[in-house]
Motif scaffolding. Structure first.
Motif, PDB file in Angstrom:
ATOM      1  N   LYS A  90      55.479  11.452  57.947  1.00  0.00           N
ATOM      2  CA  LYS A  90      55.411  11.701  59.383  1.00  0.00           C
ATOM      3  C   LYS A  90      54.811  13.072  59.671  1.00  0.00           C
ATOM      4  O   LYS A  90      53.973  13.227  60.569  1.00  0.00           O
ATOM      5  N   LEU A  91      55.262  14.074  58.930  1.00  0.00           N
ATOM      6  CA  LEU A  91      54.756  15.421  59.166  1.00  0.00           C
ATOM      7  C   LEU A  91      53.260  15.514  58.840  1.00  0.00           C
ATOM      8  O   LEU A  91      52.498  16.144  59.580  1.00  0.00           O
ATOM      9  N   ALA A  93      51.054  13.044  58.934  1.00  0.00           N
ATOM     10  CA  ALA A  93      50.301  12.312  59.953  1.00  0.00           C
ATOM     11  C   ALA A  93      50.216  13.097  61.251  1.00  0.00           C
ATOM     12  O   ALA A  93      49.167  13.151  61.906  1.00  0.00           O
ATOM     13  N   THR A  94      51.324  13.751  61.612  1.00  0.00           N
ATOM     14  CA  THR A  94      51.322  14.544  62.847  1.00  0.00           C
ATOM     15  C   THR A  94      50.406  15.750  62.714  1.00  0.00           C
ATOM     16  O   THR A  94      49.666  16.089  63.642  1.00  0.00           O
ATOM     17  N   LYS A  97      46.892  14.638  63.017  1.00  0.00           N
ATOM     18  CA  LYS A  97      46.565  14.275  64.391  1.00  0.00           C
ATOM     19  C   LYS A  97      46.333  15.518  65.254  1.00  0.00           C
ATOM     20  O   LYS A  97      45.429  15.563  66.089  1.00  0.00           O
ATOM     21  N   ILE A  98      47.169  16.545  65.039  1.00  0.00           N
ATOM     22  CA  ILE A  98      47.001  17.776  65.823  1.00  0.00           C
ATOM     23  C   ILE A  98      45.723  18.499  65.427  1.00  0.00           C
ATOM     24  O   ILE A  98      45.044  19.131  66.249  1.00  0.00           O
ATOM     25  N   MET A 117      50.687  19.694  72.881  1.00  0.00           N
ATOM     26  CA  MET A 117      52.050  19.293  73.207  1.00  0.00           C
ATOM     27  C   MET A 117      52.673  20.293  74.162  1.00  0.00           C
ATOM     28  O   MET A 117      52.485  21.506  74.008  1.00  0.00           O
ATOM     29  N   GLU A 121      58.154  18.449  74.744  1.00  0.00           N
ATOM     30  CA  GLU A 121      57.737  17.424  73.780  1.00  0.00           C
ATOM     31  C   GLU A 121      57.819  17.944  72.357  1.00  0.00           C
ATOM     32  O   GLU A 121      58.223  17.215  71.433  1.00  0.00           O
ATOM     33  N   PHE A 125      60.167  16.501  69.439  1.00  0.00           N
ATOM     34  CA  PHE A 125      59.587  16.085  68.161  1.00  0.00           C
ATOM     35  C   PHE A 125      60.317  16.731  66.990  1.00  0.00           C
ATOM     36  O   PHE A 125      60.656  16.070  66.004  1.00  0.00           O
ATOM     37  N   GLU A 129      62.217  14.030  64.849  1.00  0.00           N
ATOM     38  CA  GLU A 129      61.398  13.649  63.706  1.00  0.00           C
ATOM     39  C   GLU A 129      61.540  14.576  62.511  1.00  0.00           C
ATOM     40  O   GLU A 129      61.126  14.218  61.401  1.00  0.00           O
TER      41      GLU A 129
END
Length: 486
Positions: A90-91, A93-94, A97-98, A117, A121, A125, A129
């Motif tokens: 998850k980290l 992928a985030t 994305k950023i 963000m 938010e 997160f 997450e």
């Protein structure tokens, strides 16, 4: 110049000589180690060719690990590794994305648009997450409990006793639940019970002799005067007890109880209690002024003048600390919303009496630890729930407006045992309900561990106070609100 060269050559020869000596020593040690390795069978009678001696050799080497359940340990570690791997994915992928910047064209003008963000938010997160998964993995590692034989559990001393049914179930959570939870630091419990079992019935197997004695009676006749035996079974984990087909005994001089307005703050008559299994033979003996009252978990519980001052402010009591919360201040946090609740306590129901005066119905859990607490709660016109910590509460989900606890848990309870108890309290507490932790006492060195257990539910803090009880002990009082979940 020639002297310098001579000294330098001599130093070089000395270093070479030392290296040669060290090399010879290494070769000798290696030869000796190889010789011992290849002649190991000479140390064993019959040599390594004998399978029995070989098996005995390896068993002796691994004897210290015989009690571990390797499969349970591997399953728990695999679960934690999966959680951490998912968090890492998850980290990554985030972060990917950023890091990307999307370019969008509107007409002929090129505009560079970055996805940013907002602070709420980002906080959401991190909490959902990152922090919560890491916290879950941390809790999972801290609560690893490997079922193993108990060397202190055997009665004859011939072989260690094994918790029954521990290896019968496949789910690790069930195995954890049925494993006995020892009192913290080996502290003795009531009636000599030094561990508690989850209420799945398997503890009745461990206490078969006591259960056989409890279930030996004449059908249809008066039950034996053995309520203390039944309570010992309950505290040991054989709870709920099986039903019996005999008639419960009562006091021969039982009198009509007092009216409700009078009974709340008046001790009942001695004739309404069967005193045969207590150290005392009357309420006067249970006074706080009696140094031999037979119990120590609830000093002054039978002193109604003292009980009237509790949860009402200072009232002239110089022993009041910051950890003492007033009932009116607590109810003001949720005005009109606290109607029914659960009081998990060792006492005579004074908290429930105070709440009843304010129109709140409290169910009080009561176990007779050295004194007739359950009878006293009922005779005061209050609801007494005869239940132990090991029992799942007979209350439906999200049904209580408040859960109040004082004097029960303290610093003796096992952390995993406390975890199951707190989750059960969370189950019966409704969204927006209040958990009142009233002067939870523990050693200073254990405070972080216990605070960790209460904070894991992420309740809203209305009040949170830590104060000193003594040099080595502290009080923790908290007023927490259960968040809504869907």
């Amino acid at each position: 110049m020639e002297g310098f060269c001579f000294a330098r050559c001599r130093f070089t020869r000395l270093v070479v000589a030392m290296q040669l000596v060290m090399g010879v020593l290494v070769i000798c040690i290696s030869m000796a180690s190889l010789h011992r390795f290849y002649t190991t069978d000479s140390l064993l009678p019959g040599g390594l060719d004998d399978p029995a001696h070989c098996a005995r050799f390896h068993t002796a080497a691994a004897g210290g690990y015989a009690g571990f359940d390797i499969r349970a340990l591997a399953d728990r570690v695999d679960e934690v590794l999966v959680q951490l791997a998912e968090l890492q994915d998850k980290l990554e992928a985030t972060a990917l994305k950023i890091g990307k910047k999307t370019k969008k064209r509107k007409g002929k003008a090129a505009q560079l648009q970055q996805e940013n963000m907002t602070m709420p938010e980002f906080e959401r997160f991190l909490e959902d997450e990152v922090i919560h998964p890491l916290y879950g993995a941390h809790i999972a590692l801290r609560l690893i409990r490997i079922p193993r034989p108990d060397p202190e559990g055997s009665e004859n001393g011939d072989a260690p006793a094994v918790d029954p049914l521990v290896n019968f179930f496949g789910a690790e959570e069930t195995r954890k639940y049925v494993t006995g939870k020892r009192n913290r630091e080996g502290r003795p419990g009531a009636y000599g019970v030094n561990r508690t079992y989850g209420t799945i019935g398997h503890a009745c197997v461990l206490m078969r002799r006591e259960l056989d004695e409890y279930m030996s009676y004449d059908v249809g006749a008066l039950c034996p005067d053995d309520w203390d035996l039944g309570q010992r079974l309950m505290l040991g984990g054989c709870d709920p007890l099986p039903r019996r087909r005999c008639l419960a005994r009562a006091s021969k001089l039982f009198q009509r109880p007092l009216p409700i307005n009078e009974s709340l703050w008046t001790l009942p008559g001695d004739s309404n209690v069967r005193w045969s299994r207590y150290h005392c033979r009357g309420y006067r003996c249970l006074s706080a002024r009696n140094p031999r009252r037979g119990y120590d978990r609830c000093v002054g519980c039978f002193d109604m003048d003292r009980e009237k001052q509790r949860w009402m402010g200072n009232g002239g009591n110089t022993n009041t600390s910051l950890a003492d919360f007033r009932i009116d201040e607590v109810l003001a946090v949720k005005p009109g919303e606290v109607r029914v609740g659960l009081d998990v306590t060792v006492g005579t129901g004074s908290f429930a009496a105070r709440m009843r005066e304010r129109g709140v119905t409290m169910v009080t859990t009561a176990v007779n630890v050295g004194a007739p607490f359950a009878e006293t709660v009922a005779l005061r016109g209050l609801v007494a729930l005869y239940a132990t910590l090991g029992q799942r509460l007979p209350l439906f989900d999200n049904s209580m407006d408040m859960v109040h606890t004082v004097g029960v848990l303290d610093g003796w309870v096992d952390l995993q045992m406390l975890d199951f108890v707190l989750f059960d309290w969370d189950r019966v507490l409704r969204p927006g309900g209040l958990l009142w932790v009233d002067k939870f006492a523990c050693a200073r060195k254990d405070l972080d561990d216990y605070m960790y257990m209460f904070l894991q539910f992420r309740y809203k803090k209305h009040r949170w106070v830590v104060s000193f009880k003594s040099r080595d002990e502290v009080y923790l009082s908290a007023l927490l609100e259960k968040p809504p979940r869907s």
